[in-house]
Scaffold this active site. Structure first.
Site, short mmCIF file in Angstrom:
data_model
loop_
_atom_site.label_atom_id
_atom_site.label_comp_id
_atom_site.label_asym_id
_atom_site.label_seq_id
_atom_site.Cartn_x
_atom_site.Cartn_y
_atom_site.Cartn_z
CB SER A 298 36.78 34.13 46.24
OG SER A 298 35.57 34.10 46.04
CG ASP A 309 33.20 49.02 39.46
OD1 ASP A 309 34.24 48.92 39.56
OD2 ASP A 309 32.73 47.74 39.18
CE LYS A 323 37.08 30.68 43.63
NZ LYS A 323 35.24 30.86 44.19
#
Length: 534
Positions: A298, A309, A323
């Protein structure tokens, strides 16, 4: 309130939730409102008929709380997805306590041992610590009520209470002829999400974040400020189940540039929302290695995904949980709550974090993931800022895999029988250790005698095979008992093979960040060059 009144109230509560959720479900399948309304009424009527039959004819009296709180509502939600959830009053209170990052009580960790509840460690500075309660103490009674056959949850609930109130704790301590009595005044006990931070090597910091609650962003900021002349950082998110989205965004903000995207989410009834770094790292320049594992989920995956990224740091360890569903928590009557999935998370490159759960049992979803983790087949392919390939739809795949530490059967038996904890309590009877303590051959010889006395079988080959691990476990338990839980955690971290492997990746993390800067600078120069084509 009478039992029948409570049953009626629970039934009404269920009907309200069913109306809302079935309305959502059917609205996706039908454009005709009257037909959908009819379907909802038919389903509710069928449910009412089934419940009435069960209540009237089941072999034993029906517990309405159990049937509805533990049965009907959770069953309905689990059909939708694995993470929509209903919280009864006790679990909803625990959720809010976890989110707030504090509770009111005495401040100690307890656990079951031989059908008794014992103190693992009081937190330094808390009422339990100041009162003189020690690791290994057996909690015999709380406010005169014996704890025999109680769960640790039951005992913990009795120890909690309003700030400033008294709680009387009866303790049995090895070496004491009779039980000890403690009157402890409850106070606010913080639940620190940054439970460990220290310098692993000169200029290389280590920080472990356990969860994301209302104080996490501030704790991370404070921890970064405490490090001086930071050249590299290992950010440990292993076992972090996530928590509050805004806190995850705030933590990621500390490591990125102002304006960079951290995460976005969108759902059927919720427009896309993009979260960006509002402040940025403030010019802090240091190499970053993020440790993750299967239990990283999460909000923790949001942090790891954004760092990966943007090529800010190196992600190391295991593929994370996956999740990426957004739960909105709706408070309900009777101090209950509903966590309903309303959107999905996407990393800055557009990767979906959530794993596929269609046609998968709850057991397989949570525990049987080896095949998914070992293959990127079928996963969406995206690119980082510098053009590196990353995969979506199955958690965050690490840049560098570090296998989890596997214990032997003998080592597992030592943990299951609490050998290290019990040995430390026995060893420290009538003596102390200082922070120069090491597990010497003399200490190991005493440990052998302890194993013999406890009838824990071992061979010299087994001891020799795991000697470094055994020495570390003994030292850690000594430090917990003598100096507090955080010092014991520090000892374990210093000997953790995954942390030591991450330490060796700090230079590689610097290369990654430097290369990304070079690639982005080249792109910027190329786009700024005049176009001579006519």
């Amino acid at each position: 309130m009478s039992r029948s009144s409570r049953r009626s109230l629970f039934s009404i509560l269920l009907v309200i939730i069913l109306c809302g959720l079935l309305g959502v479900s059917f609205s996706q399948r039908s454009t005709s409102a009257p037909t959908a309304d009819t379907d909802v009424r038919d389903n509710l009527r069928q449910f009412s008929e089934v419940y009435d039959l069960v209540e009237q004819n089941y072999a034993e009296p029906v517990n309405a709380d159990k049937a509805i709180y533990n049965g009907a509502i959770p069953g309905m939600l689990h059909v939708l997805d694995p993470h929509s959830n209903f919280f009864d009053p006790k679990s909803y209170s625990a959720l809010r306590e976890e989110q707030r990052g504090k509770y009111y009580g005495v401040g100690m960790t307890i656990a079951p041992r031989n059908n008794k509840v014992i103190v693992l460690a009081p937190f330094v500075g808390t009422p339990a610590y100041k009162a003189g309660i020690r690791p290994g103490d057996v909690i015999m009674a709380v406010d005169g009520k014996p704890t025999d056959n109680m769960t640790t949850g039951d005992v913990a609930d009795m120890l909690k209470g309003n700030k400033g109130t008294n709680v009387h704790i009866t303790i049995l301590r090895e070496g004491s002829e009779k039980p000890l009595e403690f009157n402890v005044v409850r106070d606010e006990i913080p639940r620190y999400s940054v439970d460990l931070k220290f310098e692993l090597r000169p200029g290389i910091g280590y920080m472990h974040v356990t969860s994301f609650n209302e104080t996490t962003e501030r704790e991370v900021e404070d921890a970064l400020d405490e490090f001086t002349d930071l050249k590299g950082l290992i950010l440990d998110l292993r076992g972090n189940p996530g928590g509050l989205l805004n806190e995850g965004v705030g933590v990621a903000d500390k490591f990125l540039k102002k304006g960079q995207v951290i995460v976005s989410h969108r759902g059927r009834s919720s427009p896309e929302r993009i979260y960006r770094a509002a402040h940025g790292s403030g010019g802090r320049e240091f190499s970053l290695v993020v440790l993750v594992n299967r239990g990283t989920a999460s909000a923790a995956e949001i942090v790891a995904g954004a760092i990966q990224d943007h090529d800010r740091g190196l992600i190391a360890g295991e593929t994370t949980f996956g999740k990426g569903l957004v739960q909105t928590v709706y408070p309900l009557s009777e101090n209950t709550g509903l966590a309903l999935t309303t959107a999905k998370y996407y990393t800055p490159s557009g990767r979906l974090i959530q794993r596929d759960y269609n046609g998968v049992s709850l057991y397989d979803y949570y525990y049987n993931r080896e095949q998914e983790e070992n293959s990127n087949a079928g996963k969406e392919v995206k690119l980082t800022d510098s053009g590196r390939t990353v995969y979506g739809g199955g958690g965050i795949t690490p840049d560098i895999k570090i296998a989890p530490v596997k214990t032997t059967r003998f080592e597992d038996s030592l943990l299951q029988k609490y050998a290290f904890f019990n040995f430390a309590q026995r060893y420290l009877q009538g003596r102390t250790v200082d922070k120069n303590f090491e597990t010497t051959d003399t200490v190991l010889q005493e440990f052998r005698k302890f194993l013999d006395a406890q009838k824990i079988p071992y061979t010299e080959a087994e001891l020799s095979e795991g000697i470094d691990w055994i020495k570390s476990q003994i030292k850690a338990e000594m430090f917990v008992a003598q100096f507090g839980q955080q010092e014991g955690l520090k000892v374990r971290a210093q000997a953790d093979p995954q942390i030591l492997a991450a330490l060796n990746l700090v230079a590689k993390a610097k290369e990654l960040a430097d290369n990304a800067k070079h690639v982005l600078a080249q792109r910027a120069a190329a786009s700024a060059a005049p176009n001579n084509n006519q």
